[in-house]
Design a protein around this motif. Structure first.
Motif, PDB file in Angstrom:
ATOM      1  N   ALA A  71     108.385  -0.955  12.100  1.00 56.02           N
ATOM      2  CA  ALA A  71     109.239  -0.956  10.911  1.00 56.02           C
ATOM      3  C   ALA A  71     109.200   0.407  10.223  1.00 56.02           C
ATOM      4  O   ALA A  71     110.231   0.911   9.760  1.00 56.02           O
ATOM      5  N   ARG A  72     108.017   1.003  10.142  1.00 57.01           N
ATOM      6  CA  ARG A  72     107.903   2.316   9.498  1.00 57.01           C
ATOM      7  C   ARG A  72     108.613   3.394  10.310  1.00 57.01           C
ATOM      8  O   ARG A  72     109.315   4.241   9.750  1.00 57.01           O
ATOM      9  N   ILE A  73     108.464   3.362  11.628  1.00 55.31           N
ATOM     10  CA  ILE A  73     109.136   4.336  12.492  1.00 55.31           C
ATOM     11  C   ILE A  73     110.653   4.200  12.338  1.00 55.31           C
ATOM     12  O   ILE A  73     111.370   5.200  12.229  1.00 55.31           O
ATOM     13  N   GLU A  74     111.137   2.976  12.335  1.00 53.82           N
ATOM     14  CA  GLU A  74     112.577   2.740  12.189  1.00 53.82           C
ATOM     15  C   GLU A  74     113.068   3.220  10.816  1.00 53.82           C
ATOM     16  O   GLU A  74     114.132   3.842  10.717  1.00 53.82           O
ATOM     17  N   ALA A  75     112.302   2.952   9.787  1.00 56.69           N
ATOM     18  CA  ALA A  75     112.678   3.415   8.446  1.00 56.69           C
ATOM     19  C   ALA A  75     112.707   4.941   8.395  1.00 56.69           C
ATOM     20  O   ALA A  75     113.616   5.525   7.778  1.00 56.69           O
ATOM     21  N   ASP A  76     111.747   5.598   9.028  1.00 57.95           N
ATOM     22  CA  ASP A  76     111.730   7.064   9.083  1.00 57.95           C
ATOM     23  C   ASP A  76     112.972   7.591   9.793  1.00 57.95           C
ATOM     24  O   ASP A  76     113.607   8.537   9.341  1.00 57.95           O
ATOM     25  N   ARG A  77     113.313   6.972  10.924  1.00 57.69           N
ATOM     26  CA  ARG A  77     114.492   7.413  11.678  1.00 57.69           C
ATOM     27  C   ARG A  77     115.766   7.251  10.851  1.00 57.69           C
ATOM     28  O   ARG A  77     116.604   8.155  10.810  1.00 57.69           O
ATOM     29  N   LYS A  78     115.907   6.099  10.217  1.00 54.97           N
ATOM     30  CA  LYS A  78     117.108   5.839   9.411  1.00 54.97           C
ATOM     31  C   LYS A  78     117.213   6.803   8.236  1.00 54.97           C
ATOM     32  O   LYS A  78     118.305   7.180   7.839  1.00 54.97           O
ATOM     33  N   ALA A  79     116.074   7.191   7.683  1.00 47.68           N
ATOM     34  CA  ALA A  79     116.064   8.092   6.531  1.00 47.68           C
ATOM     35  C   ALA A  79     116.099   9.559   6.946  1.00 47.68           C
ATOM     36  O   ALA A  79     116.124  10.444   6.094  1.00 47.68           O
ATOM     37  N   GLY A  80     116.074   9.817   8.253  1.00 46.17           N
ATOM     38  CA  GLY A  80     116.115  11.192   8.729  1.00 46.17           C
ATOM     39  C   GLY A  80     114.789  11.924   8.616  1.00 46.17           C
ATOM     40  O   GLY A  80     114.747  13.147   8.705  1.00 46.17           O
ATOM     41  N   ARG A  81     113.716  11.185   8.422  1.00 45.31           N
ATOM     42  CA  ARG A  81     112.393  11.805   8.329  1.00 45.31           C
ATOM     43  C   ARG A  81     111.791  11.967   9.719  1.00 45.31           C
ATOM     44  O   ARG A  81     112.017  11.161  10.602  1.00 45.31           O
ATOM     45  N   LYS A  82     110.990  13.015   9.876  1.00 44.23           N
ATOM     46  CA  LYS A  82     110.281  13.257  11.135  1.00 44.23           C
ATOM     47  C   LYS A  82     109.170  12.216  11.257  1.00 44.23           C
ATOM     48  O   LYS A  82     108.445  11.944  10.308  1.00 44.23           O
ATOM     49  N   SER A  83     109.034  11.668  12.434  1.00 38.19           N
ATOM     50  CA  SER A  83     108.025  10.646  12.687  1.00 38.19           C
ATOM     51  C   SER A  83     106.733  11.292  13.179  1.00 38.19           C
ATOM     52  O   SER A  83     106.750  12.357  13.783  1.00 38.19           O
ATOM     53  N   ALA A  84     105.632  10.610  12.935  1.00 35.07           N
ATOM     54  CA  ALA A  84     104.331  11.094  13.398  1.00 35.07           C
ATOM     55  C   ALA A  84     104.158  10.908  14.898  1.00 35.07           C
ATOM     56  O   ALA A  84     103.338  11.565  15.519  1.00 35.07           O
ATOM     57  N   SER A  85     104.945  10.019  15.494  1.00 38.12           N
ATOM     58  CA  SER A  85     104.909   9.808  16.936  1.00 38.12           C
ATOM     59  C   SER A  85     106.285   9.354  17.396  1.00 38.12           C
ATOM     60  O   SER A  85     107.116   8.945  16.600  1.00 38.12           O
ATOM     61  N   CYS A  86     106.512   9.457  18.691  1.00 36.29           N
ATOM     62  CA  CYS A  86     107.825   9.131  19.254  1.00 36.29           C
ATOM     63  C   CYS A  86     107.662   8.180  20.440  1.00 36.29           C
ATOM     64  O   CYS A  86     107.800   8.576  21.592  1.00 36.29           O
ATOM     65  N   PRO A  87     107.376   6.913  20.148  1.00 38.53           N
ATOM     66  CA  PRO A  87     107.169   5.955  21.233  1.00 38.53           C
ATOM     67  C   PRO A  87     108.495   5.541  21.872  1.00 38.53           C
ATOM     68  O   PRO A  87     109.558   5.666  21.249  1.00 38.53           O
ATOM     69  N   PRO A  88     108.424   5.011  23.097  1.00 39.96           N
ATOM     70  CA  PRO A  88     109.632   4.465  23.711  1.00 39.96           C
ATOM     71  C   PRO A  88     110.028   3.175  22.992  1.00 39.96           C
ATOM     72  O   PRO A  88     109.254   2.636  22.194  1.00 39.96           O
ATOM     73  N   TYR A 127     102.031   8.919  22.268  1.00 38.84           N
ATOM     74  CA  TYR A 127     103.444   9.291  22.222  1.00 38.84           C
ATOM     75  C   TYR A 127     103.723  10.393  21.207  1.00 38.84           C
ATOM     76  O   TYR A 127     104.441  10.192  20.232  1.00 38.84           O
ATOM     77  N   PRO A 128     103.165  11.579  21.430  1.00 40.99           N
ATOM     78  CA  PRO A 128     103.446  12.659  20.478  1.00 40.99           C
ATOM     79  C   PRO A 128     104.925  13.046  20.557  1.00 40.99           C
ATOM     80  O   PRO A 128     105.556  12.943  21.615  1.00 40.99           O
ATOM     81  N   CYS A 129     105.464  13.454  19.446  1.00 38.98           N
ATOM     82  CA  CYS A 129     106.872  13.895  19.423  1.00 38.98           C
ATOM     83  C   CYS A 129     106.967  15.281  20.049  1.00 38.98           C
ATOM     84  O   CYS A 129     106.065  16.111  19.874  1.00 38.98           O
ATOM     85  N   PRO A 130     108.069  15.535  20.767  1.00 37.66           N
ATOM     86  CA  PRO A 130     108.238  16.879  21.319  1.00 37.66           C
ATOM     87  C   PRO A 130     108.369  17.906  20.194  1.00 37.66           C
ATOM     88  O   PRO A 130     108.907  17.607  19.141  1.00 37.66           O
ATOM     89  N   ALA A 131     107.887  19.083  20.458  1.00 39.78           N
ATOM     90  CA  ALA A 131     107.917  20.141  19.421  1.00 39.78           C
ATOM     91  C   ALA A 131     109.313  20.679  19.208  1.00 39.78           C
ATOM     92  O   ALA A 131     110.224  20.549  19.892  1.00 39.78           O
TER      93      ALA A 131
END
Length: 131
Positions: A71-88, A127-131
């Motif tokens: 839920a937090r990852i989805e909220a970050d994506r919707k708000a345009g915030r960078k996520s701490a991780s990028c899981p599949p 799942y680290p996010c790509p740089a």
């Protein structure tokens, strides 16, 4: 010496306080130390552990942490915030992988680290996010 009414009020207050303590913790708030202690006790039971209510409680802790994380990852994506991780979108996590991750926390920090925090840490590591 307490009279009967005072004693009943005291007992009711104690019961209420105990109930608040038991219900105050949300799923995912269990400490890594408590989780590992309970999981290791279950492991000693072997295959019988799957039938124990405690196994369901531990599984619920991890599921709740995963849902909160998603839920937090989805909220970050919707708000345009960078996520701490990028899981599949979907993935698997075996109990062995999960327990191995929990055991990486130093014993002195396990009581201060919640299952929610540990789940977040695992996702950042896997799942680290790509740089």
């Amino acid at each position: 010496m307490m009279n009967g009414r005072t004693q009943r009020i005291g007992m009711a207050s104690a019961a209420l306080a105990a109930g608040l303590v038991l219900t105050a913790a949300s799923p995912g708030d269990m400490s890594v130390a408590a989780f590992l202690q309970r999981a290791e006790a279950l492991q000693r039971l072997g295959p019988l552990a799957l039938a124990m209510p405690e196994a369901d409680r531990l599984k619920s802790e991890v599921i709740a942490a995963g849902k909160r994380y998603q839920a937090r990852i989805e909220a970050d994506r919707k708000a345009g915030r960078k996520s701490a991780s990028c899981p599949p979108k979907s993935g698997t996590l075996t109990p062995e992988q999960w327990l191995a991750h929990l055991r990486t926390y130093p014993p002195q920090s396990r009581s201060r680290t919640t299952i929610n925090m540990a789940f977040d840490g695992l996702m950042r590591k896997r799942y680290p996010c790509p740089a």
